[in-house]
Design a protein around this motif. Structure first.
Motif, PDB file in Angstrom:
ATOM      1  N   ILE A  17      -6.547  -8.918   1.001  1.00 28.60           N
ATOM      2  CA  ILE A  17      -4.940  -8.738   1.780  1.00 28.60           C
ATOM      3  C   ILE A  17      -3.958  -8.751   1.690  1.00 28.60           C
ATOM      4  CG2 ILE A  17      -3.741  -9.446   4.305  1.00 28.60           C
ATOM      5  CD1 ILE A  17      -6.618  -8.902   5.719  1.00 28.60           C
ATOM      6  N   GLY A  18      -4.560 -10.651   0.671  1.00 26.55           N
ATOM      7  CA  GLY A  18      -3.321 -11.413  -0.575  1.00 26.55           C
ATOM      8  C   GLY A  18      -2.701 -10.771  -1.148  1.00 26.55           C
ATOM      9  N   PHE A  19      -3.405  -9.566  -2.233  1.00 27.48           N
ATOM     10  CA  PHE A  19      -3.566  -9.239  -3.785  1.00 27.48           C
ATOM     11  C   PHE A  19      -2.570  -8.151  -2.842  1.00 27.48           C
ATOM     12  CE2 PHE A  19      -4.815  -6.560  -6.462  1.00 27.48           C
ATOM     13  CZ  PHE A  19      -4.269  -6.744  -7.474  1.00 27.48           C
ATOM     14  N   LEU A  20      -3.463  -7.677  -2.166  1.00 26.31           N
ATOM     15  CA  LEU A  20      -2.139  -6.258  -1.970  1.00 26.31           C
ATOM     16  C   LEU A  20      -1.210  -6.533  -1.286  1.00 26.31           C
ATOM     17  CD1 LEU A  20      -3.319  -3.262  -2.303  1.00 26.31           C
ATOM     18  CD2 LEU A  20      -3.800  -3.363   0.075  1.00 26.31           C
ATOM     19  N   GLY A  21      -0.925  -7.979  -0.596  1.00 23.62           N
ATOM     20  CA  GLY A  21       0.388  -7.545  -0.045  1.00 23.62           C
ATOM     21  C   GLY A  21       1.489  -7.829  -0.641  1.00 23.62           C
ATOM     22  N   PHE A  22       0.820  -8.851  -2.495  1.00 23.29           N
ATOM     23  CA  PHE A  22       2.032  -9.551  -3.317  1.00 23.29           C
ATOM     24  C   PHE A  22       2.252  -8.402  -3.596  1.00 23.29           C
ATOM     25  CE2 PHE A  22       2.409  -9.497  -8.039  1.00 23.29           C
ATOM     26  CZ  PHE A  22       3.175 -10.626  -7.679  1.00 23.29           C
ATOM     27  N   TRP A  23       1.316  -7.067  -4.157  1.00 24.83           N
ATOM     28  CA  TRP A  23       1.604  -6.049  -4.697  1.00 24.83           C
ATOM     29  C   TRP A  23       2.378  -5.052  -4.067  1.00 24.83           C
ATOM     30  CZ3 TRP A  23       1.875  -5.793 -10.189  1.00 24.83           C
ATOM     31  CH2 TRP A  23       1.534  -6.593 -10.311  1.00 24.83           C
ATOM     32  N   ALA A  24       2.384  -4.980  -2.778  1.00 25.16           N
ATOM     33  CA  ALA A  24       3.343  -4.069  -1.924  1.00 25.16           C
ATOM     34  C   ALA A  24       4.788  -4.699  -1.685  1.00 25.16           C
ATOM     35  CB  ALA A  24       2.813  -4.257  -0.134  1.00 25.16           C
ATOM     36  N   LEU A  25       4.833  -5.732  -1.606  1.00 30.76           N
ATOM     37  CA  LEU A  25       5.681  -7.328  -2.312  1.00 30.76           C
ATOM     38  C   LEU A  25       6.959  -6.572  -3.298  1.00 30.76           C
ATOM     39  CD1 LEU A  25       7.735  -8.498  -0.694  1.00 30.76           C
ATOM     40  CD2 LEU A  25       6.918 -10.577  -2.174  1.00 30.76           C
ATOM     41  N   GLY A  47       3.904   5.237  -3.628  1.00 29.94           N
ATOM     42  CA  GLY A  47       3.463   3.877  -3.996  1.00 29.94           C
ATOM     43  C   GLY A  47       3.707   3.014  -2.843  1.00 29.94           C
ATOM     44  N   LEU A  48       4.339   2.560  -2.650  1.00 28.07           N
ATOM     45  CA  LEU A  48       4.624   1.567  -1.439  1.00 28.07           C
ATOM     46  C   LEU A  48       4.051   1.736  -0.394  1.00 28.07           C
ATOM     47  CD1 LEU A  48       6.246  -0.236  -0.281  1.00 28.07           C
ATOM     48  CD2 LEU A  48       8.131   0.176  -0.311  1.00 28.07           C
ATOM     49  N   LEU A  49       3.996   3.354  -0.031  1.00 26.42           N
ATOM     50  CA  LEU A  49       3.779   3.874   1.568  1.00 26.42           C
ATOM     51  C   LEU A  49       1.722   3.807   0.919  1.00 26.42           C
ATOM     52  CD1 LEU A  49       3.296   5.380   4.175  1.00 26.42           C
ATOM     53  CD2 LEU A  49       3.543   7.601   2.432  1.00 26.42           C
ATOM     54  N   ALA A  50       1.190   3.742   0.237  1.00 23.28           N
ATOM     55  CA  ALA A  50      -0.353   3.775  -0.164  1.00 23.28           C
ATOM     56  C   ALA A  50      -0.448   2.401   0.283  1.00 23.28           C
ATOM     57  CB  ALA A  50      -0.515   4.718  -1.496  1.00 23.28           C
ATOM     58  N   SER A  51      -0.296   1.708  -0.621  1.00 28.23           N
ATOM     59  CA  SER A  51      -0.620   0.026  -0.657  1.00 28.23           C
ATOM     60  C   SER A  51      -0.244  -0.190   1.070  1.00 28.23           C
ATOM     61  CB  SER A  51       0.593  -0.662  -1.626  1.00 28.23           C
ATOM     62  OG  SER A  51       1.618  -0.785  -1.369  1.00 28.23           O
ATOM     63  N   VAL A  52       0.822   0.066   2.092  1.00 24.53           N
ATOM     64  CA  VAL A  52       1.169  -0.270   2.975  1.00 24.53           C
ATOM     65  C   VAL A  52       0.244   0.083   4.283  1.00 24.53           C
ATOM     66  CG1 VAL A  52       2.745   0.198   4.984  1.00 24.53           C
ATOM     67  CG2 VAL A  52       3.483  -1.035   2.614  1.00 24.53           C
ATOM     68  N   LEU A  53      -0.439   0.889   3.882  1.00 23.46           N
ATOM     69  CA  LEU A  53      -1.231   1.680   4.681  1.00 23.46           C
ATOM     70  C   LEU A  53      -2.366   1.124   4.633  1.00 23.46           C
ATOM     71  CD1 LEU A  53      -0.469   5.962   4.612  1.00 23.46           C
ATOM     72  CD2 LEU A  53      -0.578   4.014   6.564  1.00 23.46           C
ATOM     73  N   ALA A  54      -2.871   0.714   3.044  1.00 22.95           N
ATOM     74  CA  ALA A  54      -3.927   0.098   2.824  1.00 22.95           C
ATOM     75  C   ALA A  54      -3.835  -1.134   3.288  1.00 22.95           C
ATOM     76  CB  ALA A  54      -4.019   0.344   1.439  1.00 22.95           C
ATOM     77  N   LEU A  55      -3.470  -1.980   3.635  1.00 22.88           N
ATOM     78  CA  LEU A  55      -3.014  -3.193   4.059  1.00 22.88           C
ATOM     79  C   LEU A  55      -3.507  -3.118   5.325  1.00 22.88           C
ATOM     80  CD1 LEU A  55      -1.831  -5.765   3.602  1.00 22.88           C
ATOM     81  CD2 LEU A  55       0.213  -5.758   3.441  1.00 22.88           C
ATOM     82  N   TRP A  56      -2.679  -2.635   6.098  1.00 21.59           N
ATOM     83  CA  TRP A  56      -2.686  -2.112   7.292  1.00 21.59           C
ATOM     84  C   TRP A  56      -4.423  -1.833   7.821  1.00 21.59           C
ATOM     85  CZ3 TRP A  56      -3.724   2.620  10.357  1.00 21.59           C
ATOM     86  CH2 TRP A  56      -3.832   2.772  11.411  1.00 21.59           C
ATOM     87  N   GLY A  57      -4.991  -0.969   7.494  1.00 18.06           N
ATOM     88  CA  GLY A  57      -6.099  -0.971   7.434  1.00 18.06           C
ATOM     89  C   GLY A  57      -6.424  -2.345   7.268  1.00 18.06           C
ATOM     90  N   LEU A  58      -6.788  -2.733   6.079  1.00 16.43           N
ATOM     91  CA  LEU A  58      -7.266  -3.896   5.795  1.00 16.43           C
ATOM     92  C   LEU A  58      -7.389  -4.954   6.428  1.00 16.43           C
ATOM     93  CD1 LEU A  58      -7.355  -4.096   1.995  1.00 16.43           C
ATOM     94  CD2 LEU A  58      -9.710  -4.191   3.163  1.00 16.43           C
TER      95      LEU A  58
END
Length: 74
Positions: A17-25, A47-58
């Motif tokens: 979650i931390g890793f993906l949150g950094f890259w979403a930012l 790419g932002l949409l995909a990372s935010v959706l993955a972050l939401w799922g995690l």
């Protein structure tokens, strides 16, 4: 799944979650910059949409696991 394995899984998810949150930012800042400078930003936005959706799922998955403790179970 035993308690030790759940705790380990929860810690692994926290790291992801931390890793993906950094890259979403990073993607958010890049997308905004591309929009402000009138450059094509569709790929960055997707790419932002995909990372935010993955972050939401995690985060939803993480809520189902036990809360973190001050130390690891041994």
């Amino acid at each position: 799944m035993n308690a030790r394995r759940k705790a380990r899984s929860a810690e692994d998810l926290d790291i992801l979650i931390g890793f993906l949150g950094f890259w979403a930012l990073v993607l958010l800042v890049t997308t905004v910059w591309m929009e402000l400078t009138a450059q094509p930003a569709l790929g960055w936005a997707l790419g932002l949409l995909a990372s935010v959706l993955a972050l939401w799922g995690l985060i939803r998955l993480r809520k189902r696991l036990p809360a973190r403790t001050g130390r690891r179970l041994r």
